[in-house]
Design a protein around this motif. Structure first.
Motif, PDB file in Angstrom:
ATOM      1  N   PRO A  44     -35.061  23.066 -34.709  1.00 10.79           N
ATOM      2  CA  PRO A  44     -34.163  21.908 -34.661  1.00 10.79           C
ATOM      3  C   PRO A  44     -32.716  22.331 -34.876  1.00 10.79           C
ATOM      4  N   PHE A  45     -31.826  21.696 -34.163  1.00  6.60           N
ATOM      5  CA  PHE A  45     -30.409  22.021 -34.279  1.00  6.60           C
ATOM      6  C   PHE A  45     -29.903  21.610 -35.659  1.00  6.60           C
ATOM      7  N   VAL A  46     -29.133  22.512 -36.263  1.00  9.85           N
ATOM      8  CA  VAL A  46     -28.560  22.189 -37.581  1.00  9.85           C
ATOM      9  C   VAL A  46     -27.044  22.079 -37.438  1.00  9.85           C
ATOM     10  N   THR A  76     -22.243   1.589 -26.400  1.00  7.67           N
ATOM     11  CA  THR A  76     -21.910   2.321 -25.178  1.00  7.67           C
ATOM     12  C   THR A  76     -22.051   3.836 -25.351  1.00  7.67           C
ATOM     13  N   GLU A  77     -21.835   4.353 -26.554  1.00 13.75           N
ATOM     14  CA  GLU A  77     -21.783   5.812 -26.741  1.00 13.75           C
ATOM     15  C   GLU A  77     -23.077   6.424 -27.271  1.00 13.75           C
ATOM     16  N   CYS A  78     -23.874   5.658 -27.974  1.00 19.73           N
ATOM     17  CA  CYS A  78     -24.963   6.256 -28.749  1.00 19.73           C
ATOM     18  C   CYS A  78     -26.352   5.694 -28.447  1.00 19.73           C
ATOM     19  N   ALA A  79     -26.402   4.408 -28.076  1.00 15.40           N
ATOM     20  CA  ALA A  79     -27.693   3.710 -27.979  1.00 15.40           C
ATOM     21  C   ALA A  79     -28.636   4.360 -26.970  1.00 15.40           C
ATOM     22  N   LEU A  80     -28.066   4.924 -25.922  1.00 11.93           N
ATOM     23  CA  LEU A  80     -28.877   5.545 -24.875  1.00 11.93           C
ATOM     24  C   LEU A  80     -29.850   6.568 -25.462  1.00 11.93           C
ATOM     25  N   CYS A  81     -29.396   7.297 -26.448  1.00 13.35           N
ATOM     26  CA  CYS A  81     -30.267   8.276 -27.110  1.00 13.35           C
ATOM     27  C   CYS A  81     -30.865   7.711 -28.394  1.00 13.35           C
ATOM     28  N   HIS A  82     -30.011   7.145 -29.249  1.00 16.89           N
ATOM     29  CA  HIS A  82     -30.465   6.776 -30.591  1.00 16.89           C
ATOM     30  C   HIS A  82     -31.142   5.406 -30.647  1.00 16.89           C
ATOM     31  N   GLY A  83     -31.207   4.701 -29.519  1.00 10.30           N
ATOM     32  CA  GLY A  83     -31.860   3.401 -29.491  1.00 10.30           C
ATOM     33  C   GLY A  83     -30.890   2.283 -29.810  1.00 10.30           C
ATOM     34  N   LYS A  99     -36.580  14.389 -30.643  1.00  4.05           N
ATOM     35  CA  LYS A  99     -37.095  13.459 -31.642  1.00  4.05           C
ATOM     36  C   LYS A  99     -35.935  13.120 -32.561  1.00  4.05           C
ATOM     37  N   LEU A 100     -35.567  11.865 -32.594  1.00  2.00           N
ATOM     38  CA  LEU A 100     -34.384  11.497 -33.362  1.00  2.00           C
ATOM     39  C   LEU A 100     -34.732  10.700 -34.608  1.00  2.00           C
ATOM     40  N   LEU A 101     -33.864  10.850 -35.574  1.00  3.80           N
ATOM     41  CA  LEU A 101     -34.019  10.180 -36.860  1.00  3.80           C
ATOM     42  C   LEU A 101     -34.049   8.652 -36.670  1.00  3.80           C
ATOM     43  N   ASN A 111     -28.688  11.243 -47.350  1.00  2.00           N
ATOM     44  CA  ASN A 111     -28.323  12.625 -47.696  1.00  2.00           C
ATOM     45  C   ASN A 111     -27.095  13.121 -46.938  1.00  2.00           C
ATOM     46  N   ARG A 112     -26.464  12.249 -46.190  1.00  2.00           N
ATOM     47  CA  ARG A 112     -25.243  12.618 -45.463  1.00  2.00           C
ATOM     48  C   ARG A 112     -24.048  11.884 -46.063  1.00  2.00           C
ATOM     49  N   THR A 113     -22.958  12.606 -46.305  1.00  4.46           N
ATOM     50  CA  THR A 113     -21.732  11.928 -46.734  1.00  4.46           C
ATOM     51  C   THR A 113     -21.088  11.295 -45.504  1.00  4.46           C
ATOM     52  N   GLY A 124     -20.393  16.573 -32.191  1.00  2.00           N
ATOM     53  CA  GLY A 124     -21.584  16.545 -31.356  1.00  2.00           C
ATOM     54  C   GLY A 124     -22.442  17.786 -31.561  1.00  2.00           C
ATOM     55  N   SER A 125     -23.352  18.016 -30.638  1.00  3.99           N
ATOM     56  CA  SER A 125     -24.262  19.168 -30.710  1.00  3.99           C
ATOM     57  C   SER A 125     -24.470  19.635 -29.277  1.00  3.99           C
ATOM     58  N   PRO A 126     -25.293  20.671 -29.068  1.00  5.90           N
ATOM     59  CA  PRO A 126     -25.552  21.058 -27.671  1.00  5.90           C
ATOM     60  C   PRO A 126     -26.123  19.897 -26.851  1.00  5.90           C
ATOM     61  N   THR A 127     -26.797  18.975 -27.489  1.00  4.84           N
ATOM     62  CA  THR A 127     -27.380  17.833 -26.771  1.00  4.84           C
ATOM     63  C   THR A 127     -26.498  16.597 -26.856  1.00  4.84           C
ATOM     64  N   MET A 128     -25.873  16.420 -27.986  1.00  2.00           N
ATOM     65  CA  MET A 128     -25.106  15.195 -28.243  1.00  2.00           C
ATOM     66  C   MET A 128     -23.636  15.381 -27.885  1.00  2.00           C
ATOM     67  N   PRO A 129     -23.091  14.495 -27.041  1.00  2.57           N
ATOM     68  CA  PRO A 129     -21.682  14.665 -26.650  1.00  2.57           C
ATOM     69  C   PRO A 129     -20.733  14.446 -27.826  1.00  2.57           C
ATOM     70  N   GLU A 142     -15.277   3.800 -37.722  1.00  9.31           N
ATOM     71  CA  GLU A 142     -15.955   2.500 -37.549  1.00  9.31           C
ATOM     72  C   GLU A 142     -17.436   2.708 -37.247  1.00  9.31           C
ATOM     73  N   ILE A 143     -17.715   3.715 -36.424  1.00  9.83           N
ATOM     74  CA  ILE A 143     -19.120   3.996 -36.097  1.00  9.83           C
ATOM     75  C   ILE A 143     -19.871   4.423 -37.362  1.00  9.83           C
ATOM     76  N   VAL A 144     -19.210   5.229 -38.198  1.00 13.51           N
ATOM     77  CA  VAL A 144     -19.837   5.632 -39.466  1.00 13.51           C
ATOM     78  C   VAL A 144     -20.204   4.376 -40.255  1.00 13.51           C
TER      79      VAL A 144
HETATM   80  C1  HEC Z   1     -27.386  12.545 -25.261  1.00 15.02           C
HETATM   81  C2  HEC Z   1     -28.063  12.010 -26.423  1.00 15.02           C
HETATM   82  C3  HEC Z   1     -27.237  11.646 -27.630  1.00 15.02           C
HETATM   83  C4  HEC Z   1     -26.170  10.786 -27.704  1.00 15.02           C
HETATM   84  C5  HEC Z   1     -25.491  10.017 -26.573  1.00 15.02           C
HETATM   85  C6  HEC Z   1     -25.810  10.724 -29.091  1.00 15.02           C
HETATM   86  N1  HEC Z   1     -26.630  11.522 -29.839  1.00 15.02           N
HETATM   87 FE1  HEC Z   1     -26.641  11.722 -31.864  1.00 15.02          FE
HETATM   88  N2  HEC Z   1     -28.043  13.138 -31.748  1.00 15.02           N
HETATM   89  C7  HEC Z   1     -28.658  13.535 -30.606  1.00 15.02           C
HETATM   90  C8  HEC Z   1     -29.558  14.640 -30.906  1.00 15.02           C
HETATM   91  C9  HEC Z   1     -30.458  15.346 -29.924  1.00 15.02           C
HETATM   92  C10 HEC Z   1     -29.450  14.859 -32.298  1.00 15.02           C
HETATM   93  C11 HEC Z   1     -30.180  15.906 -33.151  1.00 15.02           C
HETATM   94  C12 HEC Z   1     -29.443  17.206 -33.114  1.00 15.02           C
HETATM   95  C13 HEC Z   1     -29.742  17.981 -31.854  1.00 15.02           C
HETATM   96  O1  HEC Z   1     -30.912  18.276 -31.605  1.00 15.02           O
HETATM   97  O2  HEC Z   1     -28.810  18.281 -31.103  1.00 15.02           O
HETATM   98  C14 HEC Z   1     -28.498  13.883 -32.792  1.00 15.02           C
HETATM   99  C15 HEC Z   1     -28.155  13.767 -34.120  1.00 15.02           C
HETATM  100  C16 HEC Z   1     -27.376  12.765 -34.630  1.00 15.02           C
HETATM  101  C17 HEC Z   1     -27.155  12.515 -36.032  1.00 15.02           C
HETATM  102  C18 HEC Z   1     -27.767  13.306 -37.187  1.00 15.02           C
HETATM  103  C19 HEC Z   1     -29.038  12.614 -37.600  1.00 15.02           C
HETATM  104  C20 HEC Z   1     -29.870  13.470 -38.500  1.00 15.02           C
HETATM  105  O3  HEC Z   1     -30.935  13.889 -38.055  1.00 15.02           O
HETATM  106  O4  HEC Z   1     -29.470  13.700 -39.633  1.00 15.02           O
HETATM  107  C21 HEC Z   1     -26.357  11.420 -36.128  1.00 15.02           C
HETATM  108  C22 HEC Z   1     -25.858  10.748 -37.404  1.00 15.02           C
HETATM  109  C23 HEC Z   1     -26.044  11.012 -34.781  1.00 15.02           C
HETATM  110  N3  HEC Z   1     -26.677  11.848 -33.897  1.00 15.02           N
HETATM  111  C24 HEC Z   1     -25.254   9.951 -34.445  1.00 15.02           C
HETATM  112  C25 HEC Z   1     -24.839   9.658 -33.142  1.00 15.02           C
HETATM  113  C26 HEC Z   1     -23.821   8.694 -32.833  1.00 15.02           C
HETATM  114  C27 HEC Z   1     -23.131   7.799 -33.834  1.00 15.02           C
HETATM  115  C28 HEC Z   1     -23.658   8.720 -31.482  1.00 15.02           C
HETATM  116  C29 HEC Z   1     -22.652   7.959 -30.655  1.00 15.02           C
HETATM  117  C30 HEC Z   1     -21.253   8.154 -30.986  1.00 15.02           C
HETATM  118  C31 HEC Z   1     -24.583   9.698 -30.941  1.00 15.02           C
HETATM  119  N4  HEC Z   1     -25.265  10.256 -31.984  1.00 15.02           N
HETATM  120  C32 HEC Z   1     -24.762   9.971 -29.593  1.00 15.02           C
HETATM  121  C33 HEC Z   1     -28.490  13.022 -29.340  1.00 15.02           C
HETATM  122  C34 HEC Z   1     -27.508  12.110 -28.985  1.00 15.02           C
END
Ligand code: HEC
Length: 174
Positions: A44-46, A76-83, A99-101, A111-113, A124-129, A142-144
């Motif tokens: 899992p990505f850290v 608009t930015e997050c729901a597509l992945c995070h529901g 698999k998302l939290l 556990n996150r500040t 972001g991450s390699p998957t998350m923009p 605001e998103i926080v």
């Molecule tokens: C393309 C899919 C995608 C989008 C869009 C996305 N995320 Fe994520 N997010 C992920 C993935 C996947 C992870 C887990 C880390 C990884 O594997 O890269 C993650 C992890 C996280 C985490 C850490 C949760 C944990 O496990 O502790 C948070 C908080 C989060 N995202 C919030 C957001 C928010 C807020 C947005 C919108 C601004 C967003 N994400 C948009 C895919 C996405």
């Protein structure tokens, strides 16, 4: 003609190099169907977040106004992945096989500040923009605030002053 054979030589050298580098793991021949069918379970990505970023205080007070703003951005930015409701079951999550939290679980983000959440959203991450450079600082905070409401935390009503402050800073992109 000469040019053509030079190209062939080059390709042969490159291919040989490729083969040599692939030889270390004995059975994994390049492009073997087995390798694509059953990829090794990726670790899992850290998120790497500096202690400075972790300690950052949220300058946007947790109010109904900030949560409402964050909710729109989340949609608009997050729901597509995070529901849509934050349960981690967005349509793209299943396509990407991640698999998302479940952020609707009370305490899921305990556990996150705020600074950490801000950094995650910004970097972001390699998957998350990453949202840095796309959304203003205020919008990311605001998103926080909105994420905190997902777990059932109810925000107090914003004062006029807080609303004004939010409107003033929201579009400043830095
Ligand atoms: C393309 C899919 C995608 C989008 C869009 C996305 N995320 Fe994520 N997010 C992920 C993935 C996947 C992870 C887990 C880390 C990884 O594997 O890269 C993650 C992890 C996280 C985490 C850490 C949760 C944990 O496990 O502790 C948070 C908080 C989060 N995202 C919030 C957001 C928010 C807020 C947005 C919108 C601004 C967003 N994400 C948009 C895919 C996405």
């Amino acid at each position: 003609m000469k040019r053509h054979s030079m190209f062939l030589i080059l390709m042969t050298v490159l291919a040989a190099g490729q083969l040599a580098s692939k030889q270390a793991p004995k059975h994994a021949s390049p492009k073997s169907p087995a390798a694509t069918a059953a990829p090794p379970a990726a670790a899992p990505f850290v998120f790497k977040i500096s202690s400075q970023d972790k300690a950052k205080k949220n300058p946007v007070p947790f109010t109904d106004a900030s949560v409402a703003g964050g909710k729109k951005l989340y949609a608009t930015e997050c729901a597509l992945c995070h529901g849509a409701n934050g349960d981690g079951k967005g349509s793209l999550a299943s396509v990407l096989k991640v698999k998302l939290l479940d952020m609707t679980k009370p305490g899921a983000l305990a556990n996150r500040t705020d600074g950490e959440l801000f950094a995650i959203i910004s970097q972001g991450s390699p998957t998350m923009p990453k949202e840095e450079g796309r959304l203003s600082t205020t919008q990311r905070w605001e998103i926080v605030d909105f994420l905190h409401s997902l777990g059932g935390k109810t925000p107090p009503k914003a004062t006029e002053r807080e609303k004004l402050q939010l409107e003033r800073t929201i579009v400043i992109n830095h």
